[in-house]
Design a protein around this motif. Structure first.
Motif, PDB file in Angstrom:
ATOM      1  N   SER A 260      37.829-105.537  67.627  1.00 34.53           N
ATOM      2  CA  SER A 260      38.321-105.555  69.132  1.00 34.53           C
ATOM      3  C   SER A 260      39.871-105.718  69.048  1.00 34.53           C
ATOM      4  O   SER A 260      40.967-106.776  68.742  1.00 34.53           O
ATOM      5  N   GLY A 261      40.385-105.151  70.097  1.00 30.86           N
ATOM      6  CA  GLY A 261      41.945-105.041  70.505  1.00 30.86           C
ATOM      7  C   GLY A 261      42.643-103.704  69.306  1.00 30.86           C
ATOM      8  O   GLY A 261      43.846-103.547  70.023  1.00 30.86           O
ATOM      9  N   TRP A 262      42.340-103.014  68.487  1.00 25.25           N
ATOM     10  CA  TRP A 262      42.894-101.875  68.283  1.00 25.25           C
ATOM     11  C   TRP A 262      42.254-100.849  69.116  1.00 25.25           C
ATOM     12  O   TRP A 262      41.953-100.397  69.627  1.00 25.25           O
ATOM     13  N   ARG A 263      44.275-100.534  69.406  1.00 26.69           N
ATOM     14  CA  ARG A 263      43.913 -99.262  70.279  1.00 26.69           C
ATOM     15  C   ARG A 263      45.118 -98.009  69.586  1.00 26.69           C
ATOM     16  O   ARG A 263      45.198 -98.127  68.637  1.00 26.69           O
ATOM     17  N   LEU A 264      45.235 -96.763  70.443  1.00 27.87           N
ATOM     18  CA  LEU A 264      45.885 -95.758  69.255  1.00 27.87           C
ATOM     19  C   LEU A 264      47.526 -96.300  69.796  1.00 27.87           C
ATOM     20  O   LEU A 264      47.570 -97.268  70.684  1.00 27.87           O
ATOM     21  N   PRO A 265      48.376 -95.585  69.647  1.00 31.79           N
ATOM     22  CA  PRO A 265      49.294 -95.707  68.969  1.00 31.79           C
ATOM     23  C   PRO A 265      50.227 -96.006  69.805  1.00 31.79           C
ATOM     24  O   PRO A 265      50.119 -95.459  71.525  1.00 31.79           O
ATOM     25  N   GLY A 266      51.174 -97.594  70.880  1.00 33.67           N
ATOM     26  CA  GLY A 266      51.898 -97.514  72.169  1.00 33.67           C
ATOM     27  C   GLY A 266      53.211 -98.206  71.928  1.00 33.67           C
ATOM     28  O   GLY A 266      53.771 -97.608  71.060  1.00 33.67           O
ATOM     29  N   MET A 267      53.535 -99.428  72.680  1.00 36.05           N
ATOM     30  CA  MET A 267      54.919 -99.179  72.649  1.00 36.05           C
ATOM     31  C   MET A 267      54.716 -99.756  71.123  1.00 36.05           C
ATOM     32  O   MET A 267      56.400 -99.658  70.687  1.00 36.05           O
ATOM     33  N   ALA A 268      54.629-100.607  70.938  1.00 37.20           N
ATOM     34  CA  ALA A 268      54.906-101.613  69.341  1.00 37.20           C
ATOM     35  C   ALA A 268      55.138-100.371  67.950  1.00 37.20           C
ATOM     36  O   ALA A 268      56.071-100.423  67.741  1.00 37.20           O
ATOM     37  N   PHE A 269      54.347 -99.504  68.286  1.00 41.13           N
ATOM     38  CA  PHE A 269      54.396 -97.941  67.485  1.00 41.13           C
ATOM     39  C   PHE A 269      55.500 -97.483  67.463  1.00 41.13           C
ATOM     40  O   PHE A 269      56.250 -97.024  66.934  1.00 41.13           O
ATOM     41  N   GLU A 270      55.914 -96.783  68.907  1.00 42.96           N
ATOM     42  CA  GLU A 270      57.273 -96.132  69.526  1.00 42.96           C
ATOM     43  C   GLU A 270      58.514 -97.304  69.096  1.00 42.96           C
ATOM     44  O   GLU A 270      59.142 -96.782  68.332  1.00 42.96           O
ATOM     45  N   ALA A 271      58.368 -98.740  69.367  1.00 40.33           N
ATOM     46  CA  ALA A 271      59.221 -99.341  68.724  1.00 40.33           C
ATOM     47  C   ALA A 271      59.850 -99.323  66.829  1.00 40.33           C
ATOM     48  O   ALA A 271      61.056 -99.855  66.443  1.00 40.33           O
TER      49      ALA A 271
ATOM     50  N   GLU B  79      54.920 -90.570  61.189  1.00 39.86           N
ATOM     51  CA  GLU B  79      54.944 -89.680  62.323  1.00 39.86           C
ATOM     52  C   GLU B  79      53.084 -89.312  61.761  1.00 39.86           C
ATOM     53  O   GLU B  79      51.931 -89.283  62.440  1.00 39.86           O
ATOM     54  N   HIS B  80      52.426 -89.227  60.678  1.00 39.32           N
ATOM     55  CA  HIS B  80      51.669 -88.844  59.636  1.00 39.32           C
ATOM     56  C   HIS B  80      50.683 -89.568  59.896  1.00 39.32           C
ATOM     57  O   HIS B  80      49.429 -89.587  60.455  1.00 39.32           O
ATOM     58  N   TRP B  81      51.221 -90.648  59.632  1.00 43.13           N
ATOM     59  CA  TRP B  81      49.809 -92.326  59.120  1.00 43.13           C
ATOM     60  C   TRP B  81      49.602 -92.268  60.860  1.00 43.13           C
ATOM     61  O   TRP B  81      48.202 -91.836  60.898  1.00 43.13           O
ATOM     62  N   ALA B  82      50.260 -92.239  62.235  1.00 43.95           N
ATOM     63  CA  ALA B  82      49.579 -92.315  63.078  1.00 43.95           C
ATOM     64  C   ALA B  82      49.410 -91.372  63.187  1.00 43.95           C
ATOM     65  O   ALA B  82      47.694 -90.637  64.862  1.00 43.95           O
ATOM     66  N   ALA B  83      49.585 -90.004  63.193  1.00 45.68           N
ATOM     67  CA  ALA B  83      48.571 -88.629  63.865  1.00 45.68           C
ATOM     68  C   ALA B  83      47.092 -88.657  63.879  1.00 45.68           C
ATOM     69  O   ALA B  83      46.394 -88.562  63.556  1.00 45.68           O
TER      70      ALA B  83
END
Length: 182
Positions: free
Chosen positions: A4-15, A30-34
């Motif tokens: 629960s609570g796991w989502r697509l990359p957002g503000m924390a990933f951008e930071a 970026e590959h990990w996120a993709a």
């Protein structure tokens, strides 16, 4: 099913991405996120070597067994093996790192795997056999099951030196930054 609570990359990933200076590390992140897609954490099988071929020499990975709290080597690229003089593949983490450093390193890796969290470090990224490396690293969690993390993947860039360490404080230690998975 994902936690629960796991989502697509957002503000924390951008930071996290903004904190990284070295372009090869940004490409790995970026590959990990993709490849994670809609999941919180990708699996080892999702990593595509061809997509990050120029970064393979700086890549390393460990399998994590939560039941035994042990890390087993999965991979170490050429630049990483040059530091230790051997392959990580199949090795227990205790066999790779000096006893004086093991607790600190395993705690860092465990935090990435069990929280899970994203790690960024800069400064003294290794010190081994009278050699040291000043650089930067990232560590990212992996989960083949999509439920519990069962590994980590990292990448380290460094400039190797020998002899006495430089006098500046940042080069005397690794400055750690932690980021939540969002």
């Amino acid at each position: 099913m994902l936690r629960s609570g796991w989502r697509l990359p957002g503000m924390a990933f951008e930071a996290f991405l903004a904190a990284i200076s070295a372009e090869p590390l940004k490409l790995v992140a970026e590959h990990w996120a993709a490849v994670r897609g809609g999941r919180s954490v990708p699996g080892w099988c999702d990593i595509r070597p061809s997509a990050i071929a120029p970064q393979l020499s700086i890549l390393w990975s460990w399998k994590y067994d939560a039941a035994t709290d042990r890390f087993t080597g999965r991979l170490a690229g050429d630049a990483v093996e040059a530091i230790f003089g051997r392959s990580f593949r199949g090795a227990d983490m205790r066999e790779i790192f000096p006893a004086a450093d093991y607790d600190r390193i395993s705690a860092r890796h465990r935090r990435v795997a069990t929280e899970p969290a994203l790690f960024h470090g800069r400064g003294l990224v290794f010190s081994h056999l009278d050699r040291y490396g000043i650089g930067e690293r990232v560590i990212l969690p992996l989960s083949d099951s999509g439920q519990a993390c069962d590994g980590i993947v990292g990448a380290t860039v460094y400039e190797m030196a020998t002899g006495s360490r430089p006098p500046d404080v940042e080069a005397q230690q690794e400055i750690e930054e932690w980021f939540a998975i969002d």
